[in-house]
Enzyme design. Structure first.
Site, short mmCIF file in Angstrom:
data_model
loop_
_atom_site.label_atom_id
_atom_site.label_comp_id
_atom_site.label_asym_id
_atom_site.label_seq_id
_atom_site.Cartn_x
_atom_site.Cartn_y
_atom_site.Cartn_z
N LYS A 45 68.43 9.41 -39.35
CA LYS A 45 68.50 7.95 -39.35
C LYS A 45 67.09 7.36 -39.42
O LYS A 45 66.15 7.88 -38.80
CB LYS A 45 69.20 7.50 -38.05
CG LYS A 45 69.39 6.01 -37.86
CD LYS A 45 70.13 5.77 -36.54
CE LYS A 45 70.42 4.30 -36.31
NZ LYS A 45 71.23 4.12 -35.07
N SER A 59 75.37 1.75 -35.80
CA SER A 59 74.32 1.49 -36.77
C SER A 59 73.87 2.75 -37.52
O SER A 59 73.08 2.66 -38.46
CB SER A 59 73.12 0.84 -36.05
OG SER A 59 72.55 1.74 -35.11
N SER A 65 76.52 3.69 -31.46
CA SER A 65 76.13 3.83 -32.87
C SER A 65 76.28 5.23 -33.45
O SER A 65 76.06 5.43 -34.64
CB SER A 65 74.69 3.36 -33.05
OG SER A 65 74.59 1.99 -32.82
#
Length: 431
Positions: free
Chosen positions: A35, A112, A136
């Site tokens: 990420k 996210s 997330s």
């Protein structure tokens, strides 16, 4: 690479090879993605927003979590798309696009850590790193039909990870295979191999499963039947979790009165208050971390992000002490409920993923129900794994297991032990 080939999962692709080793390493031959919230030396950490990337320099070192994976023998294939400033649950990004959910292309992938979940779900990598503050990792794992693990708070270093809210920030990961999930966890958590331990009890909170739009025979009953096959039925217990939490977490009274004014009737008030407490502390810590940058730069945010971020920047310190009391009391209460090797089962999310084109104004209402469940591990700091249970009405279904703080190895082993039996039970439902 065209979005159709990589499902829009990657921000940028590159290859970081593990160093040479004379030994067989636990992650040899595996690939992973990261990420875009983790520092990688020589690359700008973008934090989901081009204005952030523009105003920050390339990282001068690599986050320890990424280094551990490389030293464990895995190869990194690049950085993945994320929601702006990690402040959304949908997986939508107006600047970089919405990664395509490989299980349900008309649905959001969840955020996210959207790109990391999609990269795993689309079989572009073997596993991927995300972060889980509000949920997330757990939400995109559920929406994309893969495994997702949120570790105990503080169990994995968050050095070299852009902070969102330190009271809840964790480094989590995704995989399609429970064995890989376990191996990755052992590397990240620096755990020795230990034999699986039989769970002392599996607690089914009936009020939490009543929140789910998925019939309980596709979630709780699949788990119960699998547990009975493997460990016997005597360890299954039923509770009303909202009542237990209300009794054992007195500081929640400071949030329950407000919740009663504007909450959906069927969400247990104590769990709604738990969510309210968590979101207040999250906003307050986000403000302390990022208000100076946001007010100075005035970044271009997507509509579903902008209002949330500016609301956080206006938040005051009122009731923050009660938020910390809630965290302490909940951890004590759930530790007593679960004991050393008890597990709490929950729907990971109580409903199907929203449609990609859903109105952003309606999505926050949509998430009040999931947050009442997701805040249980978030506020307590317990570890949680989301396990896929196939498809129902053409969307992925998942169940979660929560274990006490520090029980990560136990939970990883239990997931590996249960996985095939859960799949068999789902297969029998279809026959």
């Amino acid at each position: 690479m065209a979005k159709s080939l990589d499902f829009g999962a990657f921000m940028e692709k590159f290859t970081l090879q593990p160093g040479p080793s004379p030994h067989q390493l636990p992650l040899s031959g595996l690939t992973f993605a990261v990420k875009d919230i983790f520092d990688i030396e020589g690359y700008v950490t973008g934090f989901g927003n081009p204005d952030w990337a523009r105003t920050h320099s390339a990282a001068t070192s690599t986050a320890p979590a990424v280094m551990d994976l490389l030293m464990g023998g895995a190869t990194c294939l690049g950085k993945t798309v994320m929601d702006e400033m990690a402040y959304c649950m949908y997986g939508v990004n107006k600047h970089y696009g919405t990664p395509t959910n490989p299980c349900a292309p008309d649905r959001v992938p969840g955020g996210s850590s959207s790109g990391s979940a999609v990269a795993v779900g689309a079989i572009l990598v073997d596993f991927a790193l995300g972060t889980d503050t509000g949920a997330s990792v757990r939400v995109p794992a559920s929406y994309c039909g893969i495994l997702g693990f949120r570790p105990s708070l503080g169990a994995i270093s968050t050095v070299g990870v852009v902070p969102m809210s330190q009271s809840f920030d964790t480094v989590g990961w995704f995989a399609r295979d429970p064995v890989i999930l376990n191996h990755v966890g052992r590397v990240l958590l620096h755990l020795p191999d230990v034999d699986p331990i039989k769970p002392s009890q599996i607690i089914i909170p009936d009020d939490c499963f009543r929140l789910s739009s998925v019939p309980s025979d596709r979630t709780a009953q699949v788990l119960v039947k699998s547990i009975e096959k493997l460990f016997g039925g005597q360890c299954v217990k039923h509770v009303i979790l909202g009542d237990y939490v209300k009794d054992k977490v007195p500081s929640l009274q400071h949030f329950i009165h407000k919740v009663n004014e504007d909450q959906e009737d069927d969400i247990p008030p104590a769990l709604a208050a738990l969510s309210s407490s968590m979101r207040l502390l999250q906003r307050y810590e986000f403000k302390n971390n990022h208000a100076e940058w946001v007010t100075k730069v005035n970044p271009d945010f997507g509509p579903e992000i902008s209002e949330r971020i500016w609301d956080a920047i206006k938040v005051t310190g009122e009731n923050i002490d009660f938020c910390h009391s809630v965290r302490t009391e909940l951890r004590t209460a759930l530790t007593a409920l679960l004991g050393d090797h008890g597990v709490l089962a929950l729907p990971t999310t109580p409903g199907e993923p929203p449609k990609v084109q859903a109105n952003p104004a309606t999505l926050d209402l949509f998430f009040s129900r999931p947050f009442s469940l997701l805040s249980i591990a978030g506020v307590s700091g317990f570890c949680q794994v989301s396990i896929p249970l196939g498809m129902h009405d053409n969307v992925p279904v998942a169940i979660s297991l929560v274990a006490k703080h520090g029980s990560d190895a136990f939970l990883l082993n239990l997931t590996e032990s249960l996985y095939d039996t859960l799949k068999e039970e789902i297969g029998m439902l279809k026959e």
